[in-house]
Each structure stands twice: as structure tokens, then as C-alpha cells.
Motif scaffolding. Structure first.
Motif, PDB file in Angstrom:
ATOM      1  N   CYS A  49     -16.829  -1.079 -77.028  1.00  0.00           N
ATOM      2  CA  CYS A  49     -16.568   0.079 -76.157  1.00  0.00           C
ATOM      3  C   CYS A  49     -16.064   1.294 -76.915  1.00  0.00           C
ATOM      4  O   CYS A  49     -16.345   2.435 -76.525  1.00  0.00           O
ATOM      5  N   TYR A  50     -15.325   1.096 -77.991  1.00  0.00           N
ATOM      6  CA  TYR A  50     -14.807   2.240 -78.746  1.00  0.00           C
ATOM      7  C   TYR A  50     -15.937   3.002 -79.427  1.00  0.00           C
ATOM      8  O   TYR A  50     -15.837   4.215 -79.647  1.00  0.00           O
ATOM      9  N   ARG A  51     -17.010   2.299 -79.759  1.00  0.00           N
ATOM     10  CA  ARG A  51     -18.168   2.929 -80.396  1.00  0.00           C
ATOM     11  C   ARG A  51     -19.437   2.559 -79.629  1.00  0.00           C
ATOM     12  O   ARG A  51     -20.374   1.981 -80.185  1.00  0.00           O
ATOM     13  N   CYS A  52     -19.468   2.868 -78.362  1.00  0.00           N
ATOM     14  CA  CYS A  52     -20.602   2.481 -77.521  1.00  0.00           C
ATOM     15  C   CYS A  52     -21.898   3.098 -78.053  1.00  0.00           C
ATOM     16  O   CYS A  52     -22.006   4.325 -78.170  1.00  0.00           O
ATOM     17  N   PRO A  53     -22.908   2.266 -78.365  1.00  0.00           N
ATOM     18  CA  PRO A  53     -24.180   2.813 -78.863  1.00  0.00           C
ATOM     19  C   PRO A  53     -24.935   3.626 -77.813  1.00  0.00           C
ATOM     20  O   PRO A  53     -25.837   4.391 -78.141  1.00  0.00           O
ATOM     21  N   PHE A  54     -24.546   3.461 -76.552  1.00  0.00           N
ATOM     22  CA  PHE A  54     -25.188   4.205 -75.467  1.00  0.00           C
ATOM     23  C   PHE A  54     -24.407   5.469 -75.097  1.00  0.00           C
ATOM     24  O   PHE A  54     -24.742   6.150 -74.124  1.00  0.00           O
ATOM     25  N   LYS A  55     -23.335   5.727 -75.874  1.00  0.00           N
ATOM     26  CA  LYS A  55     -22.510   6.926 -75.666  1.00  0.00           C
ATOM     27  C   LYS A  55     -21.918   6.974 -74.256  1.00  0.00           C
ATOM     28  O   LYS A  55     -21.813   8.038 -73.639  1.00  0.00           O
ATOM     29  N   GLN A  56     -21.537   5.804 -73.753  1.00  0.00           N
ATOM     30  CA  GLN A  56     -20.921   5.700 -72.433  1.00  0.00           C
ATOM     31  C   GLN A  56     -19.443   5.358 -72.584  1.00  0.00           C
ATOM     32  O   GLN A  56     -18.972   5.065 -73.692  1.00  0.00           O
ATOM     33  N   GLU A  57     -18.730   5.355 -71.482  1.00  0.00           N
ATOM     34  CA  GLU A  57     -17.329   4.947 -71.476  1.00  0.00           C
ATOM     35  C   GLU A  57     -17.121   3.887 -70.404  1.00  0.00           C
ATOM     36  O   GLU A  57     -17.651   4.004 -69.305  1.00  0.00           O
ATOM     37  N   TYR A  58     -16.358   2.860 -70.780  1.00  0.00           N
ATOM     38  CA  TYR A  58     -16.038   1.805 -69.820  1.00  0.00           C
ATOM     39  C   TYR A  58     -14.841   2.248 -68.970  1.00  0.00           C
ATOM     40  O   TYR A  58     -13.915   2.848 -69.505  1.00  0.00           O
ATOM     41  N   SER A  93     -16.867   3.373 -66.388  1.00  0.00           N
ATOM     42  CA  SER A  93     -17.876   4.199 -65.711  1.00  0.00           C
ATOM     43  C   SER A  93     -19.293   3.901 -66.199  1.00  0.00           C
ATOM     44  O   SER A  93     -20.277   4.247 -65.538  1.00  0.00           O
ATOM     45  N   CYS A  94     -19.416   3.244 -67.353  1.00  0.00           N
ATOM     46  CA  CYS A  94     -20.738   2.890 -67.892  1.00  0.00           C
ATOM     47  C   CYS A  94     -21.486   1.906 -67.004  1.00  0.00           C
ATOM     48  O   CYS A  94     -22.713   1.795 -67.067  1.00  0.00           O
ATOM     49  N   ASP A  95     -20.737   1.148 -66.187  1.00  0.00           N
ATOM     50  CA  ASP A  95     -21.324   0.122 -65.327  1.00  0.00           C
ATOM     51  C   ASP A  95     -22.166  -0.868 -66.153  1.00  0.00           C
ATOM     52  O   ASP A  95     -23.228  -1.310 -65.737  1.00  0.00           O
ATOM     53  N   TYR A 116     -29.395  -2.965 -70.587  1.00  0.00           N
ATOM     54  CA  TYR A 116     -30.352  -2.880 -71.689  1.00  0.00           C
ATOM     55  C   TYR A 116     -30.946  -4.264 -72.004  1.00  0.00           C
ATOM     56  O   TYR A 116     -32.155  -4.402 -72.200  1.00  0.00           O
ATOM     57  N   ILE A 117     -30.083  -5.273 -72.053  1.00  0.00           N
ATOM     58  CA  ILE A 117     -30.562  -6.630 -72.346  1.00  0.00           C
ATOM     59  C   ILE A 117     -31.571  -7.085 -71.299  1.00  0.00           C
ATOM     60  O   ILE A 117     -32.656  -7.596 -71.630  1.00  0.00           O
ATOM     61  N   LYS A 118     -31.228  -6.885 -70.049  1.00  0.00           N
ATOM     62  CA  LYS A 118     -32.097  -7.383 -68.970  1.00  0.00           C
ATOM     63  C   LYS A 118     -33.360  -6.539 -68.818  1.00  0.00           C
ATOM     64  O   LYS A 118     -34.474  -7.078 -68.778  1.00  0.00           O
ATOM     65  N   GLU A 119     -33.204  -5.227 -68.757  1.00  0.00           N
ATOM     66  CA  GLU A 119     -34.325  -4.357 -68.403  1.00  0.00           C
ATOM     67  C   GLU A 119     -35.230  -4.007 -69.591  1.00  0.00           C
ATOM     68  O   GLU A 119     -36.431  -3.800 -69.413  1.00  0.00           O
ATOM     69  N   TRP A 120     -34.648  -3.944 -70.787  1.00  0.00           N
ATOM     70  CA  TRP A 120     -35.434  -3.489 -71.933  1.00  0.00           C
ATOM     71  C   TRP A 120     -35.815  -4.613 -72.882  1.00  0.00           C
ATOM     72  O   TRP A 120     -36.851  -4.531 -73.558  1.00  0.00           O
ATOM     73  N   PRO A 132     -14.670  -7.491 -76.026  1.00  0.00           N
ATOM     74  CA  PRO A 132     -15.442  -6.946 -74.901  1.00  0.00           C
ATOM     75  C   PRO A 132     -14.562  -6.791 -73.664  1.00  0.00           C
ATOM     76  O   PRO A 132     -13.460  -7.356 -73.590  1.00  0.00           O
ATOM     77  N   PRO A 133     -15.034  -6.045 -72.661  1.00  0.00           N
ATOM     78  CA  PRO A 133     -14.321  -6.005 -71.374  1.00  0.00           C
ATOM     79  C   PRO A 133     -14.203  -7.416 -70.799  1.00  0.00           C
ATOM     80  O   PRO A 133     -15.068  -8.280 -71.021  1.00  0.00           O
ATOM     81  N   GLU A 134     -13.146  -7.636 -70.022  1.00  0.00           N
ATOM     82  CA  GLU A 134     -12.821  -8.984 -69.544  1.00  0.00           C
ATOM     83  C   GLU A 134     -13.940  -9.636 -68.739  1.00  0.00           C
ATOM     84  O   GLU A 134     -14.131 -10.855 -68.798  1.00  0.00           O
ATOM     85  N   ASP A 135     -14.685  -8.854 -67.965  1.00  0.00           N
ATOM     86  CA  ASP A 135     -15.711  -9.452 -67.111  1.00  0.00           C
ATOM     87  C   ASP A 135     -17.112  -9.382 -67.717  1.00  0.00           C
ATOM     88  O   ASP A 135     -18.100  -9.705 -67.061  1.00  0.00           O
ATOM     89  N   TYR A 136     -17.206  -9.006 -68.983  1.00  0.00           N
ATOM     90  CA  TYR A 136     -18.516  -8.860 -69.621  1.00  0.00           C
ATOM     91  C   TYR A 136     -19.282 -10.180 -69.655  1.00  0.00           C
ATOM     92  O   TYR A 136     -20.453 -10.244 -69.262  1.00  0.00           O
ATOM     93  N   PHE A 137     -18.656 -11.233 -70.142  1.00  0.00           N
ATOM     94  CA  PHE A 137     -19.383 -12.487 -70.348  1.00  0.00           C
ATOM     95  C   PHE A 137     -19.762 -13.167 -69.030  1.00  0.00           C
ATOM     96  O   PHE A 137     -20.754 -13.896 -68.966  1.00  0.00           O
ATOM     97  N   LYS A 138     -18.983 -12.928 -67.978  1.00  0.00           N
ATOM     98  CA  LYS A 138     -19.380 -13.452 -66.675  1.00  0.00           C
ATOM     99  C   LYS A 138     -20.701 -12.825 -66.231  1.00  0.00           C
ATOM    100  O   LYS A 138     -21.583 -13.509 -65.687  1.00  0.00           O
TER     101      LYS A 138
END
Length: 446
Positions: free
Chosen positions: A187-196, A198-200, A206-210, A238-244
Motif C-alpha cells: 500500500c505504501y508503494r501501490c503500483p496502481f497509484k491508489q490509496e487504501y 479508497s482503492c477498493d 487486477y488479478i481477477k479481471e486482467w 497487506p491490509p487485514e482483509d486482503y487475503f480473505k
């Protein structure tokens, strides 16, 4: 000698003996080893590291996260007793009762429900090699997904998974076919230039759709391998709910989850395994480094129905060495008896608070992240641009070493805080003070 006397620098490192050995090392040893500074360790007493010149250090890296309880007397005694009985006879062709005893101990702490089986080897890279082969064997599928930023080892299969530094892969291609990499939730260096937040979770989209829907056939993916916390990649959490959310995706396509706990496991984060912080159950777990307090031992654990390969499909001559197994049993028992998980959880909060207060004072500290005794301090030249402060990081590591504090880095410019789980509280505080002093000096001199 008491802990109040530590660190004890009697000859500024590198001392005379260390300098002599350094020259010999250049003559004899492969230059592929990337050492942080010329520290020649003579011995370790409990958690105190002593070099060949008699200097005594506070250890903030636990022997590259292998000595989670230092050189504990109970582990040393277990090694001595076993060495007098049996050193080796090979698990490949015969049987050891020691691997059964260790398996019974691991069953009490492994975060996988139901019937579990274990494959024993010598290291983290071998444990991950076994995991790759097991996933392909069980699923009949050929492809593996791994993360950019991850480190899973340097042998050819695990090297293909590794993607934390180009030097690891440079001039070694072609590597294992069928391995695809996706961005880690850094998250500190998001390759998508988003912020957690709000990045949702754009990284999961990306993994699922691309990747799964446009690139790699999901029905041909055997497994998704991950570090729950990047180790060599810079202690990235990672964010706490990422792996879920990731597990929902992999479950949808019947993709196995391989959890690499080589660095983060065995109490390092305040849990037996780091994945326990994220509330999911992996299919395969790989373990090494601290499991046997520095002796070579790797473990690949999975649900019994997954580890159903036939005789001869995978084996290793030295895996499950009886001395290493006894050391591992003693390591687990010490962590339980001394209630080190609870201790790490409590003191980890204090360490992180101290570092966050440092972050408020020094602009060079861009990010502080982690739990337990696995905390990263990412240094930057400028907080706005986040340019990694590589030279400054190396300078701080060297200056701290000369002052008696042993640190290592990760990623491009992250200082890793990873003391032994049983390091005295006074030494933890003293180590943090040395680190702050050197950061303060560096900042004031610029």
C-alpha cells in the motif's frame, strides 16, 4: 557480564581478527553472498552475538530470522542428547521416530484443520520446491501465480517464484515455465497509484479481471503462492482483509493457496504463523529458518488429501535430520513454556509506537509497518516523491553495527526490526535508542 553492559565494543568493528578473516574470505568464498558488513560471529550466548574480536552485540535480526530464541540452553541440550544417539541415516529409505515426534508438535500449532501430513527437507527454498511439485501433482495443473516483491528461495523452481530483486534472476533464464507474477498489496508503494481503503482493492480486481479472465486460464492454475508478510521484500504487511478476498477468488477457481511462512512463522509476529492475523486457512504451508533454531530444516505441510503422491515422487537424503527435529521440538516447547507469543504481541506494540514517534520527528522515515517482532522502517529521501534512501539505509546499518546493534535491510530501503522473541526488554529499548541516535545524526548532517 550483565545485559546492562551490552552492547560491548572493545575494538571498533571490524577489529584486527575480522579484517584478517575478511581478506581470507575474499580469496576462498564465492562473491555471490551479499553481506551487510564484515561481521565475523565467533559465538552466540543466549541472544548475545559475540564476534571474533570479542565485541558483544544486541541482535535485531535474529541471525536472518533463524534464531527466534537465540542459542537457547534447552535447544542446545536437545541437540547434544540427539547427537550422541543418531546424527543421520536417511528418511528417504528408512524411518525416524523423531519426524513423528516433531509432526505431533506441529499438529498442535499448524493453522490447517483436519488431517495433515508433512514433508521434511533442509531449507525454505526446498520446502517451496516441494510445494510447487505437490500442487502440480495434486491438481494436475501446470501454472503457478506468485507476487512481485516476494522471495521464495534461490534454487531454480523457487527462484522462478522469487521477484524481489533483479539480481536474483539476472543471467539465470530460462526459469521454470508456467509461473506468472502479480503485484503484491504494497500500500505504501501501490503500483496502481491508489490509496487504501479508497482503492477498493484494485490489486485484487487486477488479478481477477486482467490475469484470470484475460491472460492465464484459471482452470490451468495449480496454486497461488504468497508470503503473508513480505520478508526480504521489506516487511510489507497487506491490509487485514486482503487475503480473505483473495481466498474467495481462488476458491472460485479451485486454486490452492500456498502460504510461505519461512520468515514470518514460528512466533515472529506474535502468532505461530503470520497467516493467523488474516483469518484464512491455506492449503499448503512451508516452514524453515526459525523452526529448528538455526539448524537446516524445512517443512512442507498440507491437508492429507493433497499430500497423496506416490512413493518416489519427491524425497531428500538429509531432510528430517533427527538432530534438527529434536532442536525444532525444543524450540516449540520453549516458545510455549516462556509464553513468548504473548510477549511478542505486547512488546511489538511498544516497538511500533516508539518507531512511529520517530517517524513524526524524522522526515527520512517514510513508513512504519508491522506486528510483533516483524516491523519495517522504510527510509526515503523525500516523503512526497518516496524516492528510496538506499545509501542512507546502508550507512545506518553500518553505523549501528559499529555501535553494537545488528540490523539488516529489506526491499530497497527498509530497515528490518526482528529481534529474538526472548531478547530482554532493556536491550530492545537500548537497541531502539542506538537506531534513533544514528538516524538523528544522519539527518542533522545533511
Amino acid at each position: 557480564m550483565t545485559s546492562k553492559d551490552l552492547p560491548k565494543i572493545i575494538e571498533e568493528p571490524p577489529g584486527k581478527k575480522a579484517k584478517e578473516l575478511f581478506e581470507l574470505d575474499k580469496n576462498y568464498i564465492s562473491p555471490s553472498y551479499a553481506r551487510y558488513y564484515p561481521l565475523f560471529v565467533e559465538r552466540v550466548k543466549n541472544t548475545t552475538v559475540i564476534d571474533v574480536d570479542g565485541n558483544e552485540y544486541i541482535d535485531f535480526n535474529s541471525g536472518l530470522l533463524c534464531l527466534n530464541i537465540g542459542h537457547h540452553p534447552e535447544v542446545i541440550e536437545a541437540i547434544k542428547r540427539q547427537a550422541e544417539k543418531l546424527i543421520h541415516y536417511s528418511i528417504t529409505d528408512f524411518y525416524y521416530k523423531e519426524v513423528i515426534e516433531l509432526s505431533e508438535e506441529l499438529l498442535k500449532i499448524i493453522p490447517i484443520k483436519g488431517n495433515i501430513k508433512f514433508h521434511y527437507c533442509n531449507s525454505g527454498t526446498e520446502a517451496n520446491e516441494a510445494a510447487i511439485k505437490l500442487a502440480r501433482y495434486y491438481t494436475g495443473r501446470q501454472n503457478i501465480i506468485a507476487y512481485i516483491g516476494s522471495f521464495h528461495g534461490r534454487t531454480y523452481g523457487s527462484l522462478t517464484l522469487t521477484a524481489s530483486k533483479p539480481v536474483h534472476r539476472k543471467r539465470f533464464s530460462p526459469l521454470l515455465p508456467g509461473v506468472y507474477h502479480v503485484p503484491y498489496p504494497y500500500c505504501y508503494r501501490c503500483p496502481f497509484k491508489q490509496e487504501y481503503p479508497s482503492c477498493d482493492f484494485a490489486c485484487l480486481d487486477y488479478i481477477k479481471e486482467w490475469v484470470l479472465e484475460k491472460y492465464v486460464p484459471a482452470e490451468e492454475i495449480a496454486a497461488f503462492i504468497f508470503e503473508p508478510v513480505l520478508g526480504e521484500g521489506g516487511f510489507v504487511w497487506p491490509p487485514e482483509d486482503y487475503f480473505k478476498k483473495l481466498k474467495k477468488i481462488t476458491d472460485q477457481y479451485d486454486i490452492l493457496l500456498i502460504d510461505d511462512e519461512v520468515q514470518a512463522g514460528i512466533g515472529r509476529t506474535g502468532k505461530w504463523f503470520a497467516i493467523e492475523h488474516f483469518g484464512i486457512e491455506p492449503d499448503i504451508i512451508t516452514i524453515a529458518k526459525a523452526i529448528a533454531s538455526g539448524l537446516p530444516l524445512g517443512v512442507t505441510a498440507s491437508k492429507a488429501n493433497i499430500m497423496n503422491w506416490e512413493k518416489g515422487a519427491h524425497a531428500t537424503t538429509f531432510g528430517g535430520n533427527p538432530i534438527a527435529c529434536k532442536a525444532a521440538i525444543a524450540t516449540i516447547q520453549v516458545i510455549k513454556k516462556e509464553k513468548l507469543l504473548e510477549r511478542v504481541e505486547r512488546l511489538g506494540l511498544e516497538i511500533k509506537k516508539y518507531l512511529q514517534e520517530m517517524q513524526e520527528k524524522y522526515e527520512i522515515i517514510g513508513d512504519v509497518r508491522g506486528k510483533g517482532f516483524m516491523i519495517g522502517i522504510e527510509l526515503v529521501k523525500d516523503r512526497k516523491t518516496k524516492i528510496p534512501a538506499r545509501e542512507e539505509t546502508n550507512e545506518i546499518l553500518t553505523k549501528c553495527w559499529k555501535k553494537g546493534l545488528l540490523l539488516i535491510s529489506g526491499g530497497l530501503s527498509t530497515i528490518r526490526i526482528a529481534p529474538p522473541l526472548n531478547l530482554e526488554e532493556s536491550l530492545i529499548r537500548k537497541g531502539l535508542q542506538i537506531l534513533e541516535e544514528e538516524i538523528k545524526k544522519l539527518v542533522s548532517n545533511k
